[in-house]
Design an enzyme around this catalytic site. Structure first.
Site, PDB file in Angstrom:
ATOM      1  N   HIS A  63       0.986  -1.202  -0.035  1.00 50.44           N
ATOM      2  CA  HIS A  63      -0.028   0.124  -0.057  1.00 50.44           C
ATOM      3  C   HIS A  63       0.869   1.307  -0.086  1.00 50.44           C
ATOM      4  O   HIS A  63       1.538   1.534   0.931  1.00 50.44           O
ATOM      5  CB  HIS A  63      -0.889   0.265   1.232  1.00 50.44           C
ATOM      6  N   ASP A  78       2.447  -7.113   2.641  1.00 47.69           N
ATOM      7  CA  ASP A  78       1.195  -6.376   3.085  1.00 47.69           C
ATOM      8  C   ASP A  78       1.653  -5.038   3.717  1.00 47.69           C
ATOM      9  O   ASP A  78       0.830  -4.619   4.482  1.00 47.69           O
ATOM     10  CB  ASP A  78       0.157  -7.163   3.871  1.00 47.69           C
TER      11      ASP A  78
END
Length: 428
Positions: free
Chosen positions: A63, A312
């Site tokens: 992200h 992640d």
């Protein structure tokens, strides 16, 4: 004229001291270290004495927060953390603001990457599976692929409508795009970030059971089998999911799966330790599981049931994480620590070296059609040099990401990236 652009001298690779010869961004030869060389034969000489060689890694689940949340991370800082973390290829999720559901957002991401890191790390955007990640209408996948997206995902907002998800998988396959799914039952304690069990009961916190993940894993596997299309399962965390994936692979279902370093080294017990009790730094979705789950995840990575690793990487501002557990966002910043954490598992005999290579180098790159290096002639000259003996303490001053939110703060890790080359060019 130099016969090669670059020679890396006296680096350790698989227990032997080698020279690496590079020309025009490709590996020419990896040879036993020559006693002497003629510097005029090479355009650049990099002395790597005392350092070890590793092919650049790929992270398929990051992200980067830009556009919209640049205070958490931006493309420049995220790729910087990736470069120093040993990553040459980065896939970034679509949960930006605006959502990456149009070509213009994808193109902006790639332009920013080129401006700040023209020689890499290479950025590969993941497009939204549905418009606005709302789970109501399919995104324009052909447009997203043409703009540069390599996969599609609804990221942390699982699609509730199974018929729509079926159509999304079928539609994506028509364009050669793999669907990446965050497996979480959309009605079962969504996003609470704590495992349902003894620890959550002791702390008085709401918990999400492992079955909430496994239910969606089963749905996705059955749809992939029915449609005969690929599906990739993000951040798998529990034994129930592994059992479903293992049986599906035995039947020939086109399913791949990732797990994350934090599920290999941490458990829900971290949340109840005296020094970390109730700390939202360990709040992540899916949540940290039990010790039994941790061992199963490690075994599944070693035997290939879990195909590869991903960070992640989910950076947040410290003001967002240093609050009560129930209002803090889920997420761990992982680009800075992933290599040292997982290399430590290899060093300590818990993770096979071949599993490490598959998990970070060959597996993710082959799945998504990205470049990777195995030090064979003609491979891209993507590699980093690291000091396997250097110890460093995880903390704000030693992390390159804007996101300092990690449960590993204060942990002493061993192994540190010192320099990184992509296509034969030094990027850090």
């Amino acid at each position: 004229m130099a016969k090669t652009n670059l020679i890396v001298r006296r680096a350790m690779l698989d227990g032997r001291e080698v020279d690496v010869l590079v020309h025009r961004g490709k590996i020419v030869e990896v040879r036993d270290c020559a006693p002497e060389i003629d510097p005029e034969e090479f355009g650049q000489v990099e002395d790597a004495y005392g350092l070890s060689l590793m092919p650049s890694m790929t992270d398929v689940h990051v992200h980067l927060r830009e556009p919209g949340f640049e205070y958490k991370e931006d493309i420049a800082s995220g790729l910087g953390a990736a470069a120093w973390g040993g990553f040459g290829n980065i896939l970034c999720m679509a949960n930006t603001s605006p959502v990456n559901d149009t070509a213009s957002v994808t193109e902006t991401m790639l332009e920013k990457a080129g401006q700040h890191w023209p020689n890499g790390p290479r950025l590969f955007p993941i497009g939204a599976l549905t418009k606005g990640l709302k789970g109501e209408e399919l995104s324009p996948m052909a447009e997203l692929k043409d703009a540069g997206c390599v996969a599609v995902s609804n990221d942390g907002v699982p699609v509730k409508n199974t018929d729509l998800f079926r159509k999304a998988m079928d539609y994506a396959a028509n364009f050669g795009l793999t669907v990446i799914d965050h497996c979480e039952d959309p009605y079962m304690a969504v996003g609470v970030g704590v495992n349902d069990g003894e620890i959550s009961d002791t702390l008085g916190l709401p918990g999400q059971p492992d079955v909430a993940e496994a239910l969606q894993v089963a749905r996705d596997v059955l749809l992939a089998e029915f449609l005969d299309v690929p599906v990739h399962l993000a951040h798998v965390s529990c034994e129930k999911s592994v059992d479903i994936i293992r049986r599906a692979k035995a039947r020939g279902v086109r399913v791949t799966a990732e797990t994350c370093p934090h599920y290999l080294v941490l458990t829900e017990d971290w949340l109840a330790a005296p020094e970390t009790e109730y700390s939202a730094m360990g709040k992540v979705n899916p949540p940290l599981r039990t010790e039994a789950d941790r061992k199963v995840m490690l075994d599944a990575l070693n035997d290939g049931t879990i195909d590869f690793l991903a960070t992640d990487h989910a950076p947040h501002g410290m003001h967002e994480k240093e609050v009560e557990m129930d209002v803090a966002p889920c997420g761990i910043s992982g680009l800075d620590t992933a290599f040292a954490v997982t290399w430590g598992l290899v060093r300590d005999g818990h993770l096979k070296r071949e599993a490490f290579d598959r998990a970070w180098i060959t597996g993710p790159a082959q799945t998504f059609g990205l470049p990777f290096n195995t030090f064979q002639p003609g491979d891209p000259a993507d590699f980093f040099l690291f000091d396997p003996e250097e110890e460093w303490t995880v903390g704000p001053k030693t992390m390159h990401s804007k996101g300092k939110n990690t449960p590993l703060t204060g942990t002493v890790l061993k192994g540190r990236v010192k320099t990184h080359f992509l296509a034969g060019k030094k990027i850090v």
